[in-house]
Design an enzyme around this catalytic site. Structure first.
Site, PDB file in Angstrom:
ATOM      1  N   LYS A  17      42.970  22.814  37.543  1.00 32.91           N
ATOM      2  CA  LYS A  17      43.130  21.972  36.354  1.00 32.91           C
ATOM      3  C   LYS A  17      43.483  22.913  35.199  1.00 32.91           C
ATOM      4  O   LYS A  17      42.917  24.015  35.097  1.00 32.91           O
ATOM      5  CB  LYS A  17      41.810  21.241  36.090  1.00 32.91           C
ATOM      6  CG  LYS A  17      41.845  20.263  34.914  1.00 32.91           C
ATOM      7  CD  LYS A  17      40.499  19.550  34.763  1.00 32.91           C
ATOM      8  CE  LYS A  17      40.529  18.485  33.687  1.00 32.91           C
ATOM      9  NZ  LYS A  17      39.218  17.772  33.580  1.00 32.91           N
ATOM     10  N   SER A  63      39.820  12.783  33.594  1.00 37.64           N
ATOM     11  CA  SER A  63      40.896  13.596  33.057  1.00 37.64           C
ATOM     12  C   SER A  63      41.522  14.545  34.068  1.00 37.64           C
ATOM     13  O   SER A  63      42.605  15.078  33.817  1.00 37.64           O
ATOM     14  CB  SER A  63      40.383  14.407  31.863  1.00 37.64           C
ATOM     15  OG  SER A  63      39.360  15.303  32.275  1.00 37.64           O
ATOM     16  N   SER A 107      35.124  13.000  34.950  1.00 30.91           N
ATOM     17  CA  SER A 107      36.515  13.411  35.173  1.00 30.91           C
ATOM     18  C   SER A 107      36.832  14.068  36.501  1.00 30.91           C
ATOM     19  O   SER A 107      37.997  14.326  36.787  1.00 30.91           O
ATOM     20  CB  SER A 107      36.979  14.325  34.051  1.00 30.91           C
ATOM     21  OG  SER A 107      37.282  13.540  32.921  1.00 30.91           O
TER      22      SER A 107
HETATM   23  N1  GLN Z   1      36.704   9.819  30.407  1.00 34.61           N
HETATM   24  C1  GLN Z   1      35.647  10.510  29.731  1.00 34.61           C
HETATM   25  C2  GLN Z   1      36.113  10.934  28.360  1.00 34.61           C
HETATM   26  O1  GLN Z   1      37.188  10.615  28.027  1.00 34.61           O
HETATM   27  C3  GLN Z   1      35.176  11.694  30.540  1.00 34.61           C
HETATM   28  C4  GLN Z   1      36.079  12.839  30.452  1.00 34.61           C
HETATM   29  C5  GLN Z   1      35.621  14.022  31.240  1.00 34.61           C
HETATM   30  O2  GLN Z   1      34.744  13.922  32.107  1.00 34.61           O
HETATM   31  N2  GLN Z   1      36.196  15.172  30.923  1.00 34.61           N
HETATM   32  O3  GLN Z   1      35.432  11.564  27.631  1.00 34.61           O
END
Ligand code: GLN
Length: 485
Positions: free
Chosen positions: A76, A151, A175
């Protein structure tokens, strides 16, 4: 080879049925062919990858190889990788070539893994659909009209389309688990503190945790073996005896008590998801486990508490991006304050700005007690709920996400709808508990569904065991999207 597990790749490399260079070339060629339609990668560097593969072949020939030597891995783009562009999905870091490796990257490099490239992601890991990336959305290989989740959506799409055998992700509120669910993969978020955050671009430091994403549980266990471990450069890294996470995968499940939080089985879950999760639980009963209803009474407050705490920490972490030391700087400005303002206004996208605004607001004098402190208290209540629940069960199960992969644009104009994608994953982050998602079926539209498991603190080995036994009697995880052949 593209469907092989990491263990199978390792055996093939050791037996010289394939070289690390051939294996890397196979995946690089697939990336070249299939990535333009998916947008899963931000950076690919064939020369650098092949150089690492050649070094792995030297180790393999010298008998100096470990179980992961010569296996390609994608990161990532939140992980700093020395000499590689590291953008975090943002214009702000679109010119940032990292001068050092993240702890996780160092670990995988010393294990001899070959870096395949850097995966697309929501900007600064803020999102659940990969639509907030400066580099454009990522398509879900199961249906390219749909999001892959976020994400870590680039990592998910890359593995699902067999552009990489495995990848790293990070999970602040879901994410790793949510994109794993929406893309038909297995992903694991460890207990907070098990994997060092050093060199992982910070979003919400008290929640961020890196973990593996792959096709199977066993693959995740092998990757976690390399990732986990103490690192003095992360003050929240925990010193614990080394563990082989793949050692107990085969343990029988007889007597296992699976807790089903009644709050996770209410309204809000799509019927297809409910049916698949129920079927998975039936499978577990056949394996000798029993299910008990438990309650996490405060879990309904998880999303609001998270959207105070995570933005608060993000607003502080992202203050370092000022256009001075590194990253994007506005081309024109009149003085220093104007340079800060313009660089940040131009360098950050809408969602990131929204979070900075919320975070700055809840931390400001006069609102701190009303919002931030209150959210911290809720966080404690949620953690206490889990402590109580684990008195009655060994592991918790439920859906990973309320629905399957949604269409582009379906939630991007309604932040609250988007935030609710993580309703079942956020509680584990707030409590610091390990969680994972594994494929447990498809909905009527042939879109993958994820089963979530949440373990007790440091009980990753047990959680992996519970997940692995399921994969031995099902083949959801082995299926591959049609267009990716
Ligand atoms: N979707 C969540 C957010 O937007 C979690 C994101 C994540 O785990 N990095 O904060």
């Amino acid at each position: 080879m593209i469907n092989a597990t990491l263990r199978e790749l390792s055996v093939a490399l050791a037996a010289k049925r394939i070289s690390a260079v051939e294996l890397a070339t196979l995946f690089l060629d697939r990336i070249q062919r299939l990535n333009p339609a998916l947008n899963a990668f931000i950076t690919v560097d064939r020369d650098k990858t092949l150089e690492m593969a050649r070094a792995a072949d030297v180790r393999l020939a010298a008998g100096d190889a470990g179980p992961l030597t010569g296996i390609p891995l994608a990161y990532k783009d939140i992980f700093c990788t020395e000499g590689w562009l590291t953008t975090c999905g943002s214009k702000m870091l679109s010119n940032f070539v990292s001068p050092y490796d993240a702890h996780v990257v160092e670990r995988f490099k010393s294990a001899g893994m070959v870096t395949l490239g850097k995966c697309n992601m929501d900007e600064f890991a803020m999102g659940s659909s990969n639509e907030t990336s400066f580099y454009g959305p990522v398509k879900n290989p199961w249906n390219t009209d749909r999001v892959p989740g976020g994400s870590s959506g680039g990592s998910a799409a890359a593995i699902a389309a067999r552009l990489a055998p495995a990848a790293t992700g990070t999970d602040t509120g879901g994410s790793i688990r949510q994109p794993a669910a929406l893309s038909g993969l297995t992903g694991l978020k460890p207990t907070y503190g098990v994997v060092s955050r050093y060199g992982m671009i910070a979003f919400a430091s008290s929640l961020d945790q890196a973990g593996p994403m792959a096709k199977s549980v066993e693959d995740c266990a092998l990757l976690l073996n390399a990732m986990a471990g103490f690192d003095s450069r992360d003050s929240t890294s925990l010193e614990r005896p080394a563990q082989d996470y793949a050692h107990d995968l085969e343990q029988p499940l007889r007597g296992l008590r699976i807790g089903l939080p009644k709050e996770f089985f209410g309204d809000g879950m799509e019927p297809g998801v409910r049916a698949a999760v129920e079927a998975a639980l039936a499978e577990y009963r056949k394996l000798g486990a029993s299910t008990v209803e438990i309650s996490l009474p405060s879990s309904g407050l998880s999303v609001p508490a998270y959207y105070v705490i995570a933005p608060a920490e993000a607003s502080s972490n992202l203050s370092r991006f000022d256009g001075v030391r590194y990253g994007y700087r506005a081309p024109e400005y009149v003085d220093l304050a104007d340079m800060y303002r313009k660089s940040r206004a131009q360098g950050f996208g809408e969602e990131v700005k929204r979070r900075i605004l919320i975070g700055t607001y809840v931390l400001s004098h006069g609102y701190y007690d009303a919002y931030y402190l209150q959210a911290q208290k809720i966080r404690r209540l949620i953690a206490n709920d889990f402590v109580e629940a684990f008195k009655h069960c060994d592991i918790i199960a439920g859906p990973t996400a309320p629905g399957t992969a949604f269409e582009f644009g379906a939630k991007s104009n309604d932040p609250v709808q988007m935030y609710l994608s993580d309703i079942y994953t956020i509680p584990a982050n707030l409590a610091g508990l390990p969680g994972m998602s594994l494929p447990c079926g498809f909905d009527a539209g042939k879109l993958p569904i994820g089963l979530q498991l949440i373990g007790n603190y440091f009980d990753e080995a047990r959680m992996l065991n519970v997940a692995h036994r399921y994969q031995q009697v099902t083949d959801w995880h082995a299926q591959m999207p049609k267009g990716s052949a």
